[in-house]
Design a protein around this motif. Structure first.
Motif, PDB file in Angstrom:
ATOM      1  N   THR A  72       0.812  -1.185   0.089  1.00 43.81           N
ATOM      2  CA  THR A  72      -0.111   0.127  -0.200  1.00 43.81           C
ATOM      3  C   THR A  72       0.864   1.297   0.000  1.00 43.81           C
ATOM      4  OG1 THR A  72      -0.085  -0.014   2.567  1.00 43.81           O
ATOM      5  CG2 THR A  72      -1.711  -1.312   1.166  1.00 43.81           C
ATOM      6  N   PHE A  73       0.394   2.362  -0.665  1.00 47.81           N
ATOM      7  CA  PHE A  73       1.008   3.760  -0.760  1.00 47.81           C
ATOM      8  C   PHE A  73       0.317   4.721  -0.222  1.00 47.81           C
ATOM      9  CE2 PHE A  73       2.783   0.701  -4.073  1.00 47.81           C
ATOM     10  CZ  PHE A  73       4.010   0.928  -3.955  1.00 47.81           C
ATOM     11  N   ASP A  74       0.825   5.445   0.586  1.00 49.82           N
ATOM     12  CA  ASP A  74       0.201   6.602   1.136  1.00 49.82           C
ATOM     13  C   ASP A  74       0.688   7.959   0.546  1.00 49.82           C
ATOM     14  OD1 ASP A  74      -1.173   4.712   2.716  1.00 49.82           O
ATOM     15  OD2 ASP A  74      -0.947   5.861   4.508  1.00 49.82           O
ATOM     16  N   ASP A  75      -0.309   8.917   0.729  1.00 53.84           N
ATOM     17  CA  ASP A  75      -0.006  10.218   0.422  1.00 53.84           C
ATOM     18  C   ASP A  75       0.431  10.682  -1.141  1.00 53.84           C
ATOM     19  OD1 ASP A  75       0.134  10.128   3.238  1.00 53.84           O
ATOM     20  OD2 ASP A  75       1.987  10.652   3.593  1.00 53.84           O
ATOM     21  N   GLY A  76      -0.334   9.924  -2.125  1.00 54.20           N
ATOM     22  CA  GLY A  76      -0.270  10.213  -3.397  1.00 54.20           C
ATOM     23  C   GLY A  76      -1.464  10.738  -3.805  1.00 54.20           C
ATOM     24  N   PRO A  77      -1.790  11.047  -5.066  1.00 54.31           N
ATOM     25  CA  PRO A  77      -0.753  10.605  -6.150  1.00 54.31           C
ATOM     26  C   PRO A  77       0.153  11.768  -6.113  1.00 54.31           C
ATOM     27  CG  PRO A  77      -3.183  10.627  -6.913  1.00 54.31           C
ATOM     28  CD  PRO A  77      -3.053  11.219  -5.674  1.00 54.31           C
ATOM     29  N   ASN A  78       1.189  11.575  -6.605  1.00 56.56           N
ATOM     30  CA  ASN A  78       2.468  12.398  -6.890  1.00 56.56           C
ATOM     31  C   ASN A  78       3.029  12.448  -8.425  1.00 56.56           C
ATOM     32  OD1 ASN A  78       5.465  12.943  -7.004  1.00 56.56           O
ATOM     33  ND2 ASN A  78       5.078  13.837  -4.894  1.00 56.56           N
ATOM     34  N   SER A  79       2.786  13.477  -9.225  1.00 58.64           N
ATOM     35  CA  SER A  79       3.131  13.480 -10.304  1.00 58.64           C
ATOM     36  C   SER A  79       4.673  12.954 -10.962  1.00 58.64           C
ATOM     37  CB  SER A  79       3.036  14.999 -11.096  1.00 58.64           C
ATOM     38  OG  SER A  79       3.971  15.803 -10.492  1.00 58.64           O
ATOM     39  N   THR A  80       5.741  12.975  -9.793  1.00 61.20           N
ATOM     40  CA  THR A  80       6.875  12.528 -10.002  1.00 61.20           C
ATOM     41  C   THR A  80       7.125  11.248  -9.703  1.00 61.20           C
ATOM     42  OG1 THR A  80       7.739  14.872  -9.513  1.00 61.20           O
ATOM     43  CG2 THR A  80       9.180  13.151  -9.464  1.00 61.20           C
ATOM     44  N   TYR A  81       6.712  10.760  -8.380  1.00 61.44           N
ATOM     45  CA  TYR A  81       6.877   9.419  -7.926  1.00 61.44           C
ATOM     46  C   TYR A  81       5.915   8.423  -8.435  1.00 61.44           C
ATOM     47  CZ  TYR A  81      10.179  12.579  -5.567  1.00 61.44           C
ATOM     48  OH  TYR A  81      11.073  13.440  -5.238  1.00 61.44           O
ATOM     49  N   THR A  82       4.572   8.768  -8.293  1.00 64.42           N
ATOM     50  CA  THR A  82       3.741   7.745  -8.776  1.00 64.42           C
ATOM     51  C   THR A  82       3.925   7.345 -10.066  1.00 64.42           C
ATOM     52  OG1 THR A  82       2.217   8.916  -7.146  1.00 64.42           O
ATOM     53  CG2 THR A  82       1.316   7.255  -8.530  1.00 64.42           C
ATOM     54  N   PRO A  83       4.126   7.807 -11.227  1.00 69.29           N
ATOM     55  CA  PRO A  83       4.589   7.217 -12.446  1.00 69.29           C
ATOM     56  C   PRO A  83       5.670   6.177 -12.334  1.00 69.29           C
ATOM     57  CG  PRO A  83       4.060   9.228 -12.749  1.00 69.29           C
ATOM     58  CD  PRO A  83       4.242   9.372 -11.141  1.00 69.29           C
ATOM     59  N   GLN A  84       6.532   6.506 -11.389  1.00 66.72           N
ATOM     60  CA  GLN A  84       7.809   5.514 -11.227  1.00 66.72           C
ATOM     61  C   GLN A  84       7.408   4.232 -10.539  1.00 66.72           C
ATOM     62  OE1 GLN A  84      10.678   7.587  -8.760  1.00 66.72           O
ATOM     63  NE2 GLN A  84      11.022   9.251 -10.408  1.00 66.72           N
ATOM     64  N   VAL A  85       6.629   4.406  -9.592  1.00 69.05           N
ATOM     65  CA  VAL A  85       5.925   3.329  -8.882  1.00 69.05           C
ATOM     66  C   VAL A  85       5.254   2.560  -9.898  1.00 69.05           C
ATOM     67  CG1 VAL A  85       4.131   2.600  -7.298  1.00 69.05           C
ATOM     68  CG2 VAL A  85       5.905   4.394  -6.564  1.00 69.05           C
ATOM     69  N   LEU A  86       4.288   2.977 -10.662  1.00 69.23           N
ATOM     70  CA  LEU A  86       3.310   2.456 -11.575  1.00 69.23           C
ATOM     71  C   LEU A  86       4.309   1.417 -12.517  1.00 69.23           C
ATOM     72  CD1 LEU A  86       0.493   4.971 -12.432  1.00 69.23           C
ATOM     73  CD2 LEU A  86       0.482   3.071 -10.867  1.00 69.23           C
ATOM     74  N   GLN A  87       5.237   2.075 -12.944  1.00 65.48           N
ATOM     75  CA  GLN A  87       6.477   1.496 -14.065  1.00 65.48           C
ATOM     76  C   GLN A  87       6.927   0.261 -13.143  1.00 65.48           C
ATOM     77  OE1 GLN A  87       9.368   3.882 -15.505  1.00 65.48           O
ATOM     78  NE2 GLN A  87       9.951   2.189 -16.971  1.00 65.48           N
ATOM     79  N   LEU A  88       7.441   0.212 -12.131  1.00 65.88           N
ATOM     80  CA  LEU A  88       7.765  -0.889 -11.460  1.00 65.88           C
ATOM     81  C   LEU A  88       6.710  -1.958 -10.994  1.00 65.88           C
ATOM     82  CD1 LEU A  88      10.332   0.797  -8.706  1.00 65.88           C
ATOM     83  CD2 LEU A  88      11.010  -0.743 -10.497  1.00 65.88           C
ATOM     84  N   LEU A  89       5.636  -1.414 -10.834  1.00 63.84           N
ATOM     85  CA  LEU A  89       4.557  -2.430 -10.071  1.00 63.84           C
ATOM     86  C   LEU A  89       4.066  -3.290 -11.708  1.00 63.84           C
ATOM     87  CD1 LEU A  89       2.330  -0.256  -8.040  1.00 63.84           C
ATOM     88  CD2 LEU A  89       3.652  -2.177  -7.371  1.00 63.84           C
ATOM     89  N   ALA A  90       4.252  -2.650 -12.800  1.00 58.71           N
ATOM     90  CA  ALA A  90       4.005  -3.348 -14.015  1.00 58.71           C
ATOM     91  C   ALA A  90       5.010  -4.347 -14.380  1.00 58.71           C
ATOM     92  CB  ALA A  90       3.747  -2.081 -15.132  1.00 58.71           C
ATOM     93  N   GLN A  91       6.271  -3.856 -14.358  1.00 58.60           N
ATOM     94  CA  GLN A  91       7.439  -4.662 -14.511  1.00 58.60           C
ATOM     95  C   GLN A  91       7.474  -5.916 -13.636  1.00 58.60           C
ATOM     96  OE1 GLN A  91      10.831  -1.994 -14.330  1.00 58.60           O
ATOM     97  NE2 GLN A  91      12.158  -3.820 -13.970  1.00 58.60           N
ATOM     98  N   TYR A  92       6.842  -5.991 -12.496  1.00 51.11           N
ATOM     99  CA  TYR A  92       6.786  -7.167 -11.642  1.00 51.11           C
ATOM    100  C   TYR A  92       5.488  -7.696 -11.481  1.00 51.11           C
ATOM    101  CZ  TYR A  92      11.592  -6.340 -10.182  1.00 51.11           C
ATOM    102  OH  TYR A  92      12.863  -6.105  -9.911  1.00 51.11           O
ATOM    103  N   ASN A  93       4.610  -7.258 -12.600  1.00 48.99           N
ATOM    104  CA  ASN A  93       3.305  -7.870 -12.652  1.00 48.99           C
ATOM    105  C   ASN A  93       2.520  -7.822 -11.121  1.00 48.99           C
ATOM    106  OD1 ASN A  93       1.170  -9.176 -13.644  1.00 48.99           O
ATOM    107  ND2 ASN A  93       1.389 -10.969 -13.272  1.00 48.99           N
ATOM    108  N   ALA A  94       2.809  -6.574 -10.360  1.00 44.24           N
ATOM    109  CA  ALA A  94       2.336  -6.356  -8.979  1.00 44.24           C
ATOM    110  C   ALA A  94       1.127  -5.504  -8.959  1.00 44.24           C
ATOM    111  CB  ALA A  94       3.277  -5.923  -8.125  1.00 44.24           C
ATOM    112  N   LYS A  95       0.120  -5.791  -8.070  1.00 43.82           N
ATOM    113  CA  LYS A  95      -0.942  -4.785  -8.139  1.00 43.82           C
ATOM    114  C   LYS A  95      -1.010  -4.360  -6.631  1.00 43.82           C
ATOM    115  CE  LYS A  95      -2.956  -5.837 -11.831  1.00 43.82           C
ATOM    116  NZ  LYS A  95      -1.706  -5.806 -12.816  1.00 43.82           N
TER     117      LYS A  95
END
Ligand SMILES: [Zn+2]
Length: 254
Positions: A72-95
């Protein structure tokens, strides 16, 4: 475990017994203070410890029967860091589940839609996340919850009732607001201290030691260490054979 009502009732009862006894025998006045301090100590502990269920019932972990965890991620969405997080989650097939601050969600609607489209879940983390949130009355807390619930529903296109209190603190006003909005309060059982610790390695060590099936992991998509921390965590979870799922999937599909 004692809840707020039972603890307060017990404290008043003991004070009454002391006052009555005082009529008949000499009594040290410090006993009154001790009872009051004990009540205060338990109440402060209950406020800061969601898993104590002191003011309200909170979910802090899922079943340990399946090798699944909810990041779980708190305190977003953040225009800089949330896209980085989304990319990593996709890379590892994580929800994952993102507990969004309403006013940030409002200003990042397109990003929030991307999060939902990628299969992630949005939750409510208040509208303002004000430093003074825990001093707000029931009406103001209720308004914040309803406003952010509406935003989450609008973006998710489905009702989602997950709420995580700012700072993980609860109190009677929040408990009353929850009884009106019927949100499911979600805590965590693996805390990373990722916003406090400046050393990503220490955070990763703490996380990898504490992860277990059914864990709800607390991270923040609001700082520049999150990319490195998340990449190491996801790699570890993948190597250990964990499935990374949303909170609702962890709770109800295991
Ligand atoms: Zn927060």
């Amino acid at each position: 475990m004692l809840n707020h009502r039972a603890t307060s009732f017990l404290a008043i009862l003991v004070l009454l017994v002391l006052a009555i006894a005082h009529q008949f025998v000499p009594l040290w006045m410090g006993w009154y203070l001790l009872v009051a301090l004990l009540w205060l100590g338990i109440t402060v502990y209950g406020s800061f410890t969601l898993r104590s269920n002191y003011f309200l019932t909170a979910v802090t972990q899922g079943p340990s029967t399946a090798k699944k965890v909810a990041i779980t991620f708190d305190d977003g969405p953040n225009s800089t860091y949330t896209p980085q997080v989304l990319q990593l989650l996709a890379q590892y097939n994580a929800k994952a589940t993102f507990f969004c601050i309403g006013k940030r969600l409002e200003s990042q609607i397109d990003l929030a839609k991307q999060m939902v489209a990628a299969g992630h879940e949005l939750g409510n983390h208040s509208y303002s996340h004000s430093w003074f949130f825990d001093f707000f009355g029931k009406k103001r807390v209720t308004n914040e919850l309803k406003r952010t619930n509406a935003l989450v529903s609008e973006v998710s296109k489905q009702s989602n009732d997950l709420f995580r209190p700012p700072y993980g603190v609860t109190n009677p006003a929040i408990a009353k607001a929850i009884s009106e909005t019927n949100n499911t309060v979600v805590g965590w059982n693996v805390r990373s201290f990722d916003t406090v610790s400046k050393d990503p390695k220490a955070v990763i060590n703490r996380l990898t030691k504490k992860v277990q099936p059914g864990a709800i992991i607390l991270l923040h998509d609001s700082h520049d260490r999150i990319q490195s921390i998340l990449e190491h965590l996801l790699l570890f979870l993948q190597q250990q054979g964990y499935e990374m799922v949303t909170v609702n999937e962890l709770l109800y599909d295991s």
